[in-house]
Design an enzyme around this catalytic site. Structure first.
Site, PDB file in Angstrom:
ATOM      1  N   CYS A 133       0.833  -1.208   0.000  1.00  0.00           N
ATOM      2  CA  CYS A 133       0.000   0.000   0.000  1.00  0.00           C
ATOM      3  C   CYS A 133       0.864   1.253   0.000  1.00  0.00           C
ATOM      4  O   CYS A 133       0.685   2.157  -0.798  1.00  0.00           O
ATOM      5  CB  CYS A 133      -0.920  -0.017   1.221  1.00  0.00           C
ATOM      6  SG  CYS A 133      -1.763   1.527   1.495  1.00  0.00           S
ATOM      7  N   CYS A 138      -1.482   1.830  -3.077  1.00  0.00           N
ATOM      8  CA  CYS A 138      -2.396   2.959  -2.870  1.00  0.00           C
ATOM      9  C   CYS A 138      -1.707   4.328  -2.900  1.00  0.00           C
ATOM     10  O   CYS A 138      -2.137   5.231  -3.607  1.00  0.00           O
ATOM     11  CB  CYS A 138      -3.099   2.830  -1.514  1.00  0.00           C
ATOM     12  SG  CYS A 138      -3.398   1.153  -0.964  1.00  0.00           S
ATOM     13  N   LYS A 141       0.448   5.256  -6.213  1.00  0.00           N
ATOM     14  CA  LYS A 141      -0.561   5.309  -7.290  1.00  0.00           C
ATOM     15  C   LYS A 141      -1.386   6.599  -7.189  1.00  0.00           C
ATOM     16  O   LYS A 141      -1.563   7.310  -8.174  1.00  0.00           O
ATOM     17  CB  LYS A 141      -1.438   4.055  -7.155  1.00  0.00           C
ATOM     18  CG  LYS A 141      -2.627   3.916  -8.033  1.00  0.00           C
ATOM     19  CD  LYS A 141      -3.933   4.418  -7.497  1.00  0.00           C
ATOM     20  CE  LYS A 141      -4.452   4.019  -6.184  1.00  0.00           C
ATOM     21  NZ  LYS A 141      -5.232   2.835  -6.093  1.00  0.00           N
ATOM     22  N   TYR A 268      -9.249  -2.980 -11.555  1.00  0.00           N
ATOM     23  CA  TYR A 268      -9.121  -1.601 -11.089  1.00  0.00           C
ATOM     24  C   TYR A 268      -7.704  -1.058 -11.259  1.00  0.00           C
ATOM     25  O   TYR A 268      -7.518   0.119 -11.575  1.00  0.00           O
ATOM     26  CB  TYR A 268      -9.646  -1.451  -9.655  1.00  0.00           C
ATOM     27  CG  TYR A 268      -8.705  -1.831  -8.544  1.00  0.00           C
ATOM     28  CD1 TYR A 268      -7.985  -0.859  -7.847  1.00  0.00           C
ATOM     29  CD2 TYR A 268      -8.545  -3.157  -8.146  1.00  0.00           C
ATOM     30  CE1 TYR A 268      -7.132  -1.208  -6.800  1.00  0.00           C
ATOM     31  CE2 TYR A 268      -7.708  -3.504  -7.108  1.00  0.00           C
ATOM     32  CZ  TYR A 268      -7.004  -2.528  -6.439  1.00  0.00           C
ATOM     33  OH  TYR A 268      -6.166  -2.875  -5.410  1.00  0.00           O
ATOM     34  N   GLU A 272      -6.764   2.337 -13.324  1.00  0.00           N
ATOM     35  CA  GLU A 272      -6.105   3.464 -12.653  1.00  0.00           C
ATOM     36  C   GLU A 272      -4.850   3.888 -13.422  1.00  0.00           C
ATOM     37  O   GLU A 272      -4.604   5.082 -13.616  1.00  0.00           O
ATOM     38  CB  GLU A 272      -5.774   3.070 -11.212  1.00  0.00           C
ATOM     39  CG  GLU A 272      -7.048   2.930 -10.383  1.00  0.00           C
ATOM     40  CD  GLU A 272      -6.824   2.489  -8.940  1.00  0.00           C
ATOM     41  OE1 GLU A 272      -7.727   2.685  -8.126  1.00  0.00           O
ATOM     42  OE2 GLU A 272      -5.747   1.940  -8.633  1.00  0.00           O
ATOM     43  N   HIS A 527     -26.035  21.770  -1.138  1.00  0.00           N
ATOM     44  CA  HIS A 527     -26.237  22.349  -2.450  1.00  0.00           C
ATOM     45  C   HIS A 527     -25.227  23.439  -2.737  1.00  0.00           C
ATOM     46  O   HIS A 527     -24.907  24.199  -1.838  1.00  0.00           O
ATOM     47  CB  HIS A 527     -27.660  22.920  -2.513  1.00  0.00           C
ATOM     48  CG  HIS A 527     -28.037  23.401  -3.879  1.00  0.00           C
ATOM     49  ND1 HIS A 527     -28.287  22.533  -4.920  1.00  0.00           N
ATOM     50  CD2 HIS A 527     -28.192  24.650  -4.356  1.00  0.00           C
ATOM     51  CE1 HIS A 527     -28.599  23.242  -5.998  1.00  0.00           C
ATOM     52  NE2 HIS A 527     -28.535  24.523  -5.685  1.00  0.00           N
ATOM     53  N   GLU A 532     -25.600  15.583  -3.543  1.00  0.00           N
ATOM     54  CA  GLU A 532     -26.981  15.790  -3.077  1.00  0.00           C
ATOM     55  C   GLU A 532     -27.968  14.928  -3.861  1.00  0.00           C
ATOM     56  O   GLU A 532     -29.078  14.647  -3.391  1.00  0.00           O
ATOM     57  CB  GLU A 532     -27.379  17.265  -3.133  1.00  0.00           C
ATOM     58  CG  GLU A 532     -27.498  17.844  -4.531  1.00  0.00           C
ATOM     59  CD  GLU A 532     -27.866  19.344  -4.534  1.00  0.00           C
ATOM     60  OE1 GLU A 532     -28.811  19.729  -3.819  1.00  0.00           O
ATOM     61  OE2 GLU A 532     -27.195  20.108  -5.251  1.00  0.00           O
TER      62      GLU A 532
HETATM   63  C1  LIG Z   1      -1.048  -0.825  -7.710  1.00  0.00           C
HETATM   64  C2  LIG Z   1      -1.890  -1.110  -6.489  1.00  0.00           C
HETATM   65  C3  LIG Z   1      -2.810  -0.184  -6.072  1.00  0.00           C
HETATM   66  C4  LIG Z   1      -3.592  -0.428  -4.956  1.00  0.00           C
HETATM   67  N1  LIG Z   1      -4.497   0.511  -4.580  1.00  0.00           N
HETATM   68  C5  LIG Z   1      -5.254   0.305  -3.486  1.00  0.00           C
HETATM   69  C6  LIG Z   1      -6.178   1.288  -3.063  1.00  0.00           C
HETATM   70  O1  LIG Z   1      -6.327   2.345  -3.678  1.00  0.00           O
HETATM   71  N2  LIG Z   1      -6.898   1.052  -1.949  1.00  0.00           N
HETATM   72  C7  LIG Z   1      -6.761  -0.120  -1.236  1.00  0.00           C
HETATM   73  O2  LIG Z   1      -7.428  -0.286  -0.216  1.00  0.00           O
HETATM   74  N3  LIG Z   1      -5.890  -1.078  -1.629  1.00  0.00           N
HETATM   75  C8  LIG Z   1      -5.146  -0.892  -2.737  1.00  0.00           C
HETATM   76  N4  LIG Z   1      -4.242  -1.849  -3.115  1.00  0.00           N
HETATM   77  C9  LIG Z   1      -4.179  -3.112  -2.364  1.00  0.00           C
HETATM   78  C10 LIG Z   1      -3.354  -2.954  -1.073  1.00  0.00           C
HETATM   79  O3  LIG Z   1      -2.098  -2.407  -1.384  1.00  0.00           O
HETATM   80  C11 LIG Z   1      -3.208  -4.313  -0.405  1.00  0.00           C
HETATM   81  O4  LIG Z   1      -4.488  -4.861  -0.199  1.00  0.00           O
HETATM   82  C12 LIG Z   1      -2.497  -4.211   0.944  1.00  0.00           C
HETATM   83  O5  LIG Z   1      -1.240  -3.608   0.826  1.00  0.00           O
HETATM   84  C13 LIG Z   1      -2.367  -5.609   1.552  1.00  0.00           C
HETATM   85  O6  LIG Z   1      -1.661  -5.545   2.756  1.00  0.00           O
HETATM   86  P1  LIG Z   1      -0.922  -6.836   3.320  1.00  0.00           P
HETATM   87  O7  LIG Z   1      -0.494  -6.491   4.706  1.00  0.00           O
HETATM   88  O8  LIG Z   1      -1.742  -8.018   3.122  1.00  0.00           O
HETATM   89  O9  LIG Z   1       0.339  -7.057   2.394  1.00  0.00           O
HETATM   90  P2  LIG Z   1       1.482  -6.098   1.899  1.00  0.00           P
HETATM   91  O10 LIG Z   1       1.160  -4.674   2.130  1.00  0.00           O
HETATM   92  O11 LIG Z   1       1.794  -6.516   0.526  1.00  0.00           O
HETATM   93  O12 LIG Z   1       2.706  -6.437   2.864  1.00  0.00           O
HETATM   94  C14 LIG Z   1       3.376  -7.650   2.811  1.00  0.00           C
HETATM   95  C15 LIG Z   1       4.811  -7.399   3.221  1.00  0.00           C
HETATM   96  O13 LIG Z   1       5.440  -8.651   3.442  1.00  0.00           O
HETATM   97  C16 LIG Z   1       6.786  -8.562   2.999  1.00  0.00           C
HETATM   98  N5  LIG Z   1       7.283  -9.927   2.786  1.00  0.00           N
HETATM   99  C17 LIG Z   1       6.918 -10.814   1.829  1.00  0.00           C
HETATM  100  N6  LIG Z   1       7.537 -11.978   2.016  1.00  0.00           N
HETATM  101  C18 LIG Z   1       8.335 -11.825   3.099  1.00  0.00           C
HETATM  102  C19 LIG Z   1       9.221 -12.676   3.795  1.00  0.00           C
HETATM  103  N7  LIG Z   1       9.418 -13.945   3.437  1.00  0.00           N
HETATM  104  N8  LIG Z   1       9.884 -12.185   4.871  1.00  0.00           N
HETATM  105  C20 LIG Z   1       9.708 -10.898   5.270  1.00  0.00           C
HETATM  106  N9  LIG Z   1       8.853 -10.056   4.659  1.00  0.00           N
HETATM  107  C21 LIG Z   1       8.177 -10.527   3.597  1.00  0.00           C
HETATM  108  C22 LIG Z   1       6.679  -7.746   1.717  1.00  0.00           C
HETATM  109  O14 LIG Z   1       7.912  -7.170   1.387  1.00  0.00           O
HETATM  110  C23 LIG Z   1       5.628  -6.715   2.124  1.00  0.00           C
HETATM  111  O15 LIG Z   1       6.229  -5.561   2.647  1.00  0.00           O
HETATM  112  C24 LIG Z   1      -3.426  -1.635  -4.234  1.00  0.00           C
HETATM  113  C25 LIG Z   1      -2.486  -2.576  -4.643  1.00  0.00           C
HETATM  114  C26 LIG Z   1      -1.725  -2.324  -5.763  1.00  0.00           C
HETATM  115  C27 LIG Z   1      -0.705  -3.342  -6.196  1.00  0.00           C
END
Ligand SMILES: Cc1cc2nc3c(=O)[nH]c(=O)nc-3n(C[C@H](O)[C@H](O)[C@H](O)COP(=O)(O)OP(=O)(O)OC[C@H]3O[C@@H](n4cnc5c(N)ncnc54)[C@H](O)[C@@H]3O)c2cc1C
Length: 561
Positions: A133, A138, A141, A268, A272, A527, A532
């Site tokens: 994110c 998010c 982007k 989406y 975007e 308004h 609205e």
């Molecule tokens: C282009 C794009 C736009 C988006 N826009 C939106 C939006 O506008 N609104 C919205 O709500 N959501 C949006 N999302 C979705 C949102 O980013 C995800 O739903 C959210 O980040 C999920 O969080 P998470 O904690 O599951 O995983 P993540 O945020 O992906 O975190 C997982 C973390 O684990 C780490 N990791 C992976 N494997 C290992 C390992 N073996 N050891 C240590 N660390 C590890 C990764 O490096 C990462 O930092 C978007 C996603 C993308 C790709």
């Protein structure tokens, strides 16, 4: 004045809700089961929350809080006489992992989180505190969306008397440098949040060794509970020339702006990026396998956003599947599809899906069940098939949105460490698509509402916003309310037009609270706004009633005024 949008008289059975809620950011209507409360979401709020655990000595991370781990300890196989380094060890410091870890310590548990080193492009060895994110989703982007919207604003402004002696020009490298500086700032803030919450941050790649042991780059940590919050990564299908394609990570960090870009995908993220590059004056072609963009969204919204984006110059190639990317002698790319070949692209981007990061995590060795696509299977409390291992966020492929990962992380911390078993509540999750024009949506689509409730009234409005009267641009706004005919409850609110993501947040409260159309009607409008219209739509565009005796759905259409 409102004009009547195209009537949809065919009521097809809607796609499986389960598929929709896994693949797309839409709301699903499930029975209420949660005790969770909402939490402040901004970073300033986050950093102002103080943990309840005192940091007394070097042992602060190791202060076991047995009283809070009772539930987990009793039935998760942890040995009550054994010393564990932590009560909770989280792999992945993204939205879900950070939220679960810092709330765990605020409830008295000891917690650690491991995360890969920072990079703007994710890989098996690179990530960064903050996760997708903050670093590759998010936030960056939306910054690029802001950058790209100026073009439309400049065009808008002429009708209001603005003149420019020279055409405004855009410097891509300034944008990317400023964006990257902001990402560095944010990842630093996230580290501070963890530090202030007494969560030990360990840099490196985490791997599960056994149900109570995690390895981070060769160092071993023992823990009562393990949380997998590793998210997902973009996935490019295996077609010839796939090495020439970029994904969303790369698209957010290109060294130069595309001249002509092919974006494959109709979800989406694809829309975007199409809006971003179109706004920044690249030539944009979107290739989708289906007839329409945004599978799983309300059909009217799908039609409307496609039309509006086409009017802004984006070319949609529908019902075309990519077959190969070919590099020409001049360095440009051709995209070969099931229908033909389009040449001359400077970039070919794939936004066709993401895969959970579950490879080489050691999960199969300890018996954590995975779905076919690699997602971790969990129960309603985010528990995996191994009692001491939990998973939240995108890696579970439920609803893949940041606020949902946050909700799941917080619910888990409460369940494990506050003696308050809490299920995440997936009813009426609002979401936005930051396309241009953007979409805001909460609750059921028309198709879902028919499937679940049978008798519904649909109110729609399709109008020219006030701003477009002087700008002369062909911008329009589409709004839709879906109401249960029997209870008068508003089941779904959908909008496509300027500011709809901001507007839908408020209507999300109304839908979550189960307000009726009468409540909407009794609300005084603000308004002059587009919003609205949501409280002034009086005549249904169509009334849909359960199947008639002839076996056909009965649709009574009226003209909206
Ligand atoms: C282009 C794009 C736009 C988006 N826009 C939106 C939006 O506008 N609104 C919205 O709500 N959501 C949006 N999302 C979705 C949102 O980013 C995800 O739903 C959210 O980040 C999920 O969080 P998470 O904690 O599951 O995983 P993540 O945020 O992906 O975190 C997982 C973390 O684990 C780490 N990791 C992976 N494997 C290992 C390992 N073996 N050891 C240590 N660390 C590890 C990764 O490096 C990462 O930092 C978007 C996603 C993308 C790709």
């Amino acid at each position: 004045m409102a004009s009547t949008p195209k009537l949809t008289t065919t009521i097809s059975s809607s796609p499986s809700l389960q598929i929709l809620c896994r693949k797309l950011p839409i709301a699903i209507n499930l029975p209420s089961s949660s005790t969770s409360r909402s939490l402040p979401k901004t970073l300033s709020h986050l950093s102002s929350l103080r943990p309840r655990v005192a940091s007394v000595s070097n042992h602060r991370y190791y202060s076991s809080s047995r009283r809070f781990s009772v539930r987990a300890q009793n039935d998760n196989g942890a040995d009550s006489d054994r010393h564990y380094d932590f009560d909770l060890f989280t792999i992945g410091a993204g939205s879900g992992g950070v939220r679960a870890s810092r709330f765990a310590t605020s409830y008295g548990a000891s917690a650690a989180v491991c995360e890969l080193p920072f990079s703007t492009i994710s890989s098996d060895t690179a990530g960064g505190v903050g996760g997708t994110c903050v670093l590759r989703g998010c936030v960056p982007k939306k910054l690029l969306v802001y950058a790209s919207k100026y073009t439309h604003e400049f065009e808008d402004s002429h009708g209001f008397g603005w003149k420019y002696d020279t055409e405004p020009s855009h410097d891509w490298s300034t944008l990317i440098a400023n964006k990257n500086a902001e990402l560095q700032r944010l990842t630093g803030i996230y580290k501070n949040i963890l530090n202030n919450a007494n969560v030990k941050l360990i840099e490196g790649r985490g791997k599960v060794i056994d149900p109570h042991t995690v390895d981070v780059d060769g160092k071993i940590y023992t823990t009562r509970n393990i949380l997998i919050a590793v998210g997902g990564r973009p996935f490019i299908p295996d077609i010839p020339g796939r090495e020439f394609a970029i994904d969303s990570d790369a698209a957010l960090d290109l060294p130069s702006k595309p001249k002509k870009i092919a974006i494959v995908g109709g979800g989406y993220i694809a829309l975007e990026f199409a809006g971003i590059f179109n706004g920044l004056n690249s030539e944009v072609h979107v290739f989708i396998r289906q007839k329409k963009v945004l599978r799983g969204f309300d059909e009217d919204v799908r039609d409307f956003v496609g039309e509006q984006m086409s009017l802004r110059g984006i070319e949609f190639h529908t019902e075309e599947s990519p077959e190969a990317i070919i590099k020409a002698g001049d360095g440009s790319f051709s995209l070969k599809t099931s229908k033909g070949t389009v040449d001359g692209f400077s970039h070919v981007m794939f936004a066709t899906g993401r895969k959970p990061n579950t490879k080489n995590l050691g999960l199969e060795n300890v018996g954590v069940k995975l779905a076919k696509n690699g997602a971790i299977e969990v129960d309603e409390y985010s528990r995996t098939s191994v009692p001491s291992i939990y998973a939240v966020g995108d890696v579970t492929d439920r609803i893949n949105l940041t606020p949902v990962a946050l909700m799941e992380g917080m619910a888990l911390a409460k369940t494990l460490f506050q003696n308050d078993p809490t299920k995440p509540d997936y009813r009426a999750v609002p979401c936005a698509v930051f396309a241009q024009p953007p979409i805001g949506t909460v609750g059921l689509t028309e198709e879902q509402a028919i499937e679940q409730y049978g008798d519904i009234d649909v109110f729609t409005s399709n109008f020219k916003p006030l701003k477009a009267t002087l700008s002369g641009l062909p911008d329009r706004v589409f709004m839709k309310l879906i109401v249960c005919a029997n209870t008068n409850k508003v089941l779904g609110v959908h909008m496509c037009g300027e500011d709809s993501p901001e507007i839908i947040q408020g209507f999300g409260v109304a839908v979550k609270a189960g307000l009726t159309k009468a409540d909407f009607d009794a609300t005084v409008g603000v308004h002059p706004t587009a919003a609205e219209e949501f409280v002034t739509m009086r005549t249904p565009t169509r009334k849909i009633r359960k199947e008639s005796s002839e076996g056909k759905a009965n649709v009574e259409a009226k003209t909206a005024v």
